[in-house]
Design a protein around this motif. Structure first.
Motif, short mmCIF file in Angstrom:
data_model
loop_
_atom_site.label_atom_id
_atom_site.label_comp_id
_atom_site.label_asym_id
_atom_site.label_seq_id
_atom_site.Cartn_x
_atom_site.Cartn_y
_atom_site.Cartn_z
N LEU A 37 22.01 -3.40 -7.30
CA LEU A 37 20.97 -3.65 -6.29
C LEU A 37 20.18 -2.36 -5.99
O LEU A 37 18.95 -2.37 -5.88
CB LEU A 37 21.60 -4.18 -5.00
N GLY A 38 20.94 -1.26 -5.86
CA GLY A 38 20.29 0.02 -5.59
C GLY A 38 19.33 0.43 -6.70
O GLY A 38 18.22 0.90 -6.44
N MET A 39 19.76 0.24 -7.94
CA MET A 39 18.90 0.62 -9.06
C MET A 39 17.70 -0.33 -9.22
O MET A 39 16.63 0.09 -9.65
CB MET A 39 19.73 0.66 -10.34
N ILE A 40 17.90 -1.62 -8.87
CA ILE A 40 16.76 -2.55 -8.91
C ILE A 40 15.72 -2.12 -7.88
O ILE A 40 14.51 -2.09 -8.16
CB ILE A 40 17.25 -3.99 -8.63
N PHE A 41 16.19 -1.74 -6.68
CA PHE A 41 15.27 -1.24 -5.66
C PHE A 41 14.52 0.00 -6.15
O PHE A 41 13.29 0.11 -6.00
CB PHE A 41 16.05 -0.91 -4.38
N ALA A 42 15.28 0.92 -6.77
CA ALA A 42 14.64 2.15 -7.25
C ALA A 42 13.62 1.85 -8.34
O ALA A 42 12.53 2.43 -8.37
CB ALA A 42 15.70 3.12 -7.77
N GLN A 43 13.96 0.94 -9.24
CA GLN A 43 13.05 0.62 -10.33
C GLN A 43 11.76 -0.03 -9.81
O GLN A 43 10.66 0.29 -10.27
CB GLN A 43 13.75 -0.34 -11.32
N ILE A 44 11.93 -0.94 -8.84
CA ILE A 44 10.74 -1.58 -8.27
C ILE A 44 9.87 -0.54 -7.55
O ILE A 44 8.64 -0.54 -7.69
CB ILE A 44 11.16 -2.70 -7.28
N GLY A 45 10.52 0.34 -6.79
CA GLY A 45 9.77 1.35 -6.05
C GLY A 45 9.02 2.30 -6.96
O GLY A 45 7.89 2.69 -6.68
N VAL A 46 9.65 2.69 -8.08
CA VAL A 46 9.00 3.60 -9.02
C VAL A 46 7.84 2.91 -9.72
O VAL A 46 6.80 3.52 -10.00
CB VAL A 46 10.04 4.10 -10.06
N SER A 47 7.99 1.62 -9.99
CA SER A 47 6.98 0.91 -10.78
C SER A 47 5.79 0.44 -9.96
O SER A 47 4.71 0.21 -10.53
CB SER A 47 7.63 -0.31 -11.46
N MET A 48 5.97 0.26 -8.67
CA MET A 48 4.90 -0.34 -7.86
C MET A 48 3.93 0.72 -7.34
O MET A 48 4.34 1.64 -6.62
CB MET A 48 5.52 -1.10 -6.68
N PRO A 49 2.65 0.60 -7.64
CA PRO A 49 1.68 1.57 -7.11
C PRO A 49 1.59 1.48 -5.58
O PRO A 49 1.75 0.41 -5.00
CB PRO A 49 0.35 1.12 -7.75
N VAL A 50 1.33 2.62 -4.97
CA VAL A 50 1.33 2.66 -3.51
C VAL A 50 0.21 1.80 -2.92
O VAL A 50 0.38 1.19 -1.85
CB VAL A 50 1.23 4.13 -3.03
N PHE A 51 -0.92 1.69 -3.61
CA PHE A 51 -2.02 0.89 -3.05
C PHE A 51 -1.65 -0.59 -3.06
O PHE A 51 -2.01 -1.34 -2.15
CB PHE A 51 -3.31 1.13 -3.83
N TRP A 52 -0.88 -1.01 -4.10
CA TRP A 52 -0.47 -2.41 -4.18
C TRP A 52 0.54 -2.74 -3.08
O TRP A 52 0.45 -3.78 -2.43
CB TRP A 52 0.12 -2.68 -5.57
N LEU A 53 1.50 -1.84 -2.89
CA LEU A 53 2.49 -2.03 -1.82
C LEU A 53 1.79 -2.06 -0.46
O LEU A 53 2.14 -2.86 0.41
CB LEU A 53 3.52 -0.89 -1.87
N GLY A 54 0.81 -1.19 -0.27
CA GLY A 54 0.08 -1.17 0.99
C GLY A 54 -0.62 -2.49 1.26
O GLY A 54 -0.58 -3.01 2.38
N LEU A 55 -1.25 -3.04 0.23
CA LEU A 55 -1.93 -4.33 0.41
C LEU A 55 -0.94 -5.45 0.72
O LEU A 55 -1.23 -6.34 1.53
CB LEU A 55 -2.73 -4.66 -0.86
N LEU A 56 0.24 -5.41 0.07
CA LEU A 56 1.26 -6.43 0.34
C LEU A 56 1.75 -6.34 1.79
O LEU A 56 1.96 -7.36 2.46
CB LEU A 56 2.44 -6.27 -0.62
N LEU A 57 1.94 -5.11 2.27
CA LEU A 57 2.38 -4.93 3.66
C LEU A 57 1.34 -5.44 4.64
O LEU A 57 1.66 -6.08 5.65
CB LEU A 57 2.68 -3.45 3.92
#
Length: 325
Positions: free
Chosen positions: A130-150
């Motif tokens: 679970l920890g590594m899945i979280f890390a992989q998603i976080g590394v792969s997701m651009p910050v602007f995309w995460l910002g728009l999702l939030l």
């Protein structure tokens, strides 16, 4: 002390190189800034007068030499648009950027260190995966995309947090809360800060999680850790006192680099959330071709990044005495 002096000398050379690079890149951009700023209807006389006022008629070397001399004296020139000191303009937005970056780093550390330690201790279990899945998603997701999702989730659908703007500075709101005993001030300030800090902090949390896990895995295989385990020392003391402490050197490195990245990444985040920091100032200045402000903003960010790296180098010697010797 000698090592710190060498680092300071390197810092000066780095800043000089950045100053020349930023100035040269903006100087080489096609187009006449005077025509862009005054408009196509401006007369030649008005254009010449503007160039004379801003020193744009001088050669490249003359402009560069004058600019470097100004930087050494703390003068970054005047804004073409606002006709105010660039230092004053940048410094007025710097607290907002620092506030955002510091809170984002705190969020990243609060998430990354427990997950990284747990992933290492529980290696190969579902917790680790679970920890590594979280890390992989976080590394792969651009910050602007995460910002728009939030924004989509918390501002539009749930309507519980604002999608843009900034409340009172956190420190100021905290002082008001302490003096009045009213939590309204700090909550009102934090509700504007949560989404941009999360967008920025989650990305860094992913990088730090991976580093904490890797460093802990290496240390946990050391002989002294196995010896402590054989002596019956409790797991919490082995992990926190013996293992985590010795794993701190690479972790401190990545934290220092990530804080610099947070300052740089804030340029995108501040634009998405309309956060009034240096990053948004730079983007606005680029669109207006206000090059002196762009130069000033980039130099301040670069200066902070270099200072952070210097602090990290000093922390090395405090964490590991062998490096000091």
């Amino acid at each position: 002390m000698k090592k710190i002096m060498n680092k300071l000398l390197q810092l000066i050379l780095v800043l000089l190189g950045i100053t020349i690079l930023v100035f040269s890149l903006l100087y080489l951009i096609p187009g006449d800034p005077a025509v862009t700023l005054l408009g196509q209807d401006a007369t030649q006389e008005e254009i010449n007068r503007f160039k004379e006022q801003m020193g744009l008629n001088a050669s490249y070397l003359e402009q560069l030499t004058k600019y470097i001399a100004g930087v050494v004296q703390g003068d970054l020139g005047k804004s073409y648009i606002q006709n105010e000191s660039v230092v004053d303009i940048v410094l007025s937005t710097l607290p907002a950027t620092l506030e955002l970056a510091i809170v984002a780093l705190i969020i990243a550390l609060l998430i990354a260190i427990p997950i990284g330690i747990l992933s290492a201790v529980k290696r190969g279990t579902w917790i680790d995966y679970l920890g590594m899945i979280f890390a992989q998603i976080g590394v792969s997701m651009p910050v602007f995309w995460l910002g728009l999702l939030l924004i989509l989730g918390f501002s539009i659908h749930l309507n519980i947090l604002p999608s843009f703007g900034r409340g009172d500075p956190v420190v100021e709101a905290l002082l008001k809360t302490i003096t009045t005993g009213n939590l309204y001030y700090i909550f009102e300030s934090l509700k504007y800060l949560i989404l941009p800090a999360l967008a920025l902090g989650l990305m860094s949390a992913a990088f730090i999680t991976r580093m904490v896990r890797a460093a802990m895995l290496e240390v946990l295989q050391m002989d002294y850790v196995r010896t402590a385990d054989a002596k019956g020392v409790s797991d919490s003391i082995i992990i926190l006192k013996h293992a985590f402490r010795n794993a701190l050197i690479p972790i401190v490195t990545i934290i220092g680099l990530q804080f610099g990245n947070l300052l740089g990444g804030a340029i995108v985040t501040e634009t998405i959330f309309a956060w009034p920091g240096v990053g948004r100032l730079i983007i606005t200045a680029i669109s207006q071709r206000d090059f002196t402000v762009v130069q000033g903003g980039v130099l301040v960010i670069a200066f902070l990044f270099a200072i952070i790296n210097l602090i990290v180098d000093v922390l090395y010697t405090l964490i590991n005495p062998r490096i000091r010797s």
